[in-house]
Design a protein around this motif. Structure first.
Motif, mmCIF file in Angstrom:
data_model
loop_
_atom_site.group_PDB
_atom_site.id
_atom_site.type_symbol
_atom_site.label_atom_id
_atom_site.label_comp_id
_atom_site.label_asym_id
_atom_site.label_seq_id
_atom_site.Cartn_x
_atom_site.Cartn_y
_atom_site.Cartn_z
ATOM 1 N N LEU A 34 54.288 73.437 46.294
ATOM 2 C CA LEU A 34 54.905 74.067 45.132
ATOM 3 C C LEU A 34 55.583 75.375 45.495
ATOM 4 C CD1 LEU A 34 55.235 73.808 42.047
ATOM 5 C CD2 LEU A 34 53.053 75.001 41.807
ATOM 6 N N MET A 35 55.133 76.034 46.524
ATOM 7 C CA MET A 35 55.683 77.315 46.991
ATOM 8 C C MET A 35 55.636 78.373 45.890
ATOM 9 S SD MET A 35 58.781 76.077 49.440
ATOM 10 C CE MET A 35 58.967 77.707 50.130
ATOM 11 N N ARG A 36 54.612 79.162 45.944
ATOM 12 C CA ARG A 36 54.325 80.205 44.963
ATOM 13 C C ARG A 36 54.011 79.563 43.616
ATOM 14 N NH1 ARG A 36 59.326 81.968 46.159
ATOM 15 N NH2 ARG A 36 59.461 82.405 48.349
ATOM 16 N N SER A 37 54.479 80.150 42.531
ATOM 17 C CA SER A 37 54.154 79.610 41.213
ATOM 18 C C SER A 37 55.294 78.789 40.630
ATOM 19 C CB SER A 37 53.797 80.745 40.248
ATOM 20 O OG SER A 37 54.916 81.588 40.068
ATOM 21 N N GLY A 38 56.250 78.432 41.442
ATOM 22 C CA GLY A 38 57.381 77.641 40.976
ATOM 23 C C GLY A 38 57.705 76.582 41.988
ATOM 24 N N GLY A 39 58.898 76.267 42.062
ATOM 25 C CA GLY A 39 59.352 75.289 43.025
ATOM 26 C C GLY A 39 60.868 75.287 42.986
ATOM 27 N N PHE A 40 61.456 74.720 43.971
ATOM 28 C CA PHE A 40 62.910 74.666 43.979
ATOM 29 C C PHE A 40 63.353 73.512 44.846
ATOM 30 C CE2 PHE A 40 61.584 77.518 47.328
ATOM 31 C CZ PHE A 40 62.333 77.105 48.416
ATOM 32 N N ALA A 44 69.272 69.955 50.726
ATOM 33 C CA ALA A 44 68.559 69.025 51.599
ATOM 34 C C ALA A 44 67.709 68.034 50.812
ATOM 35 C CB ALA A 44 67.668 69.803 52.571
ATOM 36 N N HIS A 45 67.482 68.303 49.529
ATOM 37 C CA HIS A 45 66.666 67.436 48.686
ATOM 38 C C HIS A 45 67.574 66.491 47.901
ATOM 39 C CE1 HIS A 45 64.102 71.063 49.207
ATOM 40 N NE2 HIS A 45 63.204 70.128 49.473
ATOM 41 N N GLY A 46 67.441 65.220 48.193
ATOM 42 C CA GLY A 46 68.232 64.213 47.489
ATOM 43 C C GLY A 46 67.409 63.498 46.444
ATOM 44 N N ASP A 47 67.968 62.432 45.918
ATOM 45 C CA ASP A 47 67.286 61.654 44.881
ATOM 46 C C ASP A 47 65.919 61.162 45.332
ATOM 47 O OD1 ASP A 47 69.390 62.009 43.123
ATOM 48 O OD2 ASP A 47 70.313 60.068 43.570
ATOM 49 N N ARG A 48 65.817 60.724 46.570
ATOM 50 C CA ARG A 48 64.546 60.204 47.075
ATOM 51 C C ARG A 48 63.466 61.278 47.051
ATOM 52 N NH1 ARG A 48 63.098 58.608 53.161
ATOM 53 N NH2 ARG A 48 63.178 60.843 53.176
ATOM 54 N N GLU A 49 63.798 62.479 47.525
ATOM 55 C CA GLU A 49 62.823 63.565 47.552
ATOM 56 C C GLU A 49 62.436 63.998 46.138
ATOM 57 O OE1 GLU A 49 64.781 63.305 51.377
ATOM 58 O OE2 GLU A 49 65.671 63.632 49.410
ATOM 59 N N ILE A 50 63.403 64.019 45.254
ATOM 60 C CA ILE A 50 63.106 64.398 43.871
ATOM 61 C C ILE A 50 62.194 63.365 43.229
ATOM 62 C CG2 ILE A 50 64.115 64.719 41.576
ATOM 63 C CD1 ILE A 50 66.485 66.088 43.077
ATOM 64 N N GLN A 51 62.441 62.085 43.455
ATOM 65 C CA GLN A 51 61.567 61.041 42.914
ATOM 66 C C GLN A 51 60.162 61.137 43.515
ATOM 67 O OE1 GLN A 51 62.064 59.079 40.296
ATOM 68 N NE2 GLN A 51 63.952 60.241 40.097
ATOM 69 N N GLN A 52 60.074 61.445 44.801
ATOM 70 C CA GLN A 52 58.759 61.628 45.435
ATOM 71 C C GLN A 52 58.019 62.790 44.790
ATOM 72 O OE1 GLN A 52 60.053 62.129 49.505
ATOM 73 N NE2 GLN A 52 59.321 60.079 50.066
ATOM 74 N N THR A 53 58.736 63.862 44.503
ATOM 75 C CA THR A 53 58.125 65.040 43.899
ATOM 76 C C THR A 53 57.646 64.740 42.480
ATOM 77 O OG1 THR A 53 59.514 66.498 45.238
ATOM 78 C CG2 THR A 53 58.505 67.466 43.274
ATOM 79 N N VAL A 54 58.466 64.057 41.713
ATOM 80 C CA VAL A 54 58.078 63.702 40.340
ATOM 81 C C VAL A 54 56.839 62.810 40.368
ATOM 82 C CG1 VAL A 54 58.786 62.415 38.280
ATOM 83 C CG2 VAL A 54 60.370 64.034 39.348
ATOM 84 N N GLY A 55 56.830 61.827 41.247
ATOM 85 C CA GLY A 55 55.665 60.948 41.370
ATOM 86 C C GLY A 55 54.422 61.716 41.783
#
Length: 70
Positions: A34-40, A44-55
């Motif tokens: 999560l990196m600190r109290s947020g995230g970004f 370098a983050h594509g659809d695959r990484e975003i879907q992995q993060t949501v999951g």
């Protein structure tokens, strides 16, 4: 994601340093920092990484709920 939000008091989960640390640890178990109290994201983050993060976020909330922490 919507189910996780509807079944969990997100404001309570995100309120205070302890809750953020608990969420961060649950996400680390899922391979997400999560990196600190947020995230970004970055270019370098594509659809695959975003879907992995949501999951991972969904699974982390489920884990916290099962432990009675959320």
């Amino acid at each position: 994601m919507e189910d996780a939000v509807q079944t969990c008091d997100v404001q309570r989960l995100m309120a205070g340093r302890g809750a953020v640390n608990t969420l961060r640890k649950a996400l680390l178990v899922e391979g997400i920092d999560l990196m600190r109290s947020g995230g970004f994201t970055s270019i370098a983050h594509g659809d695959r990484e975003i879907q992995q993060t949501v999951g991972a976020f969904e699974r982390a909330l489920e884990m916290l709920q099962a432990e009675g922490l959320a």
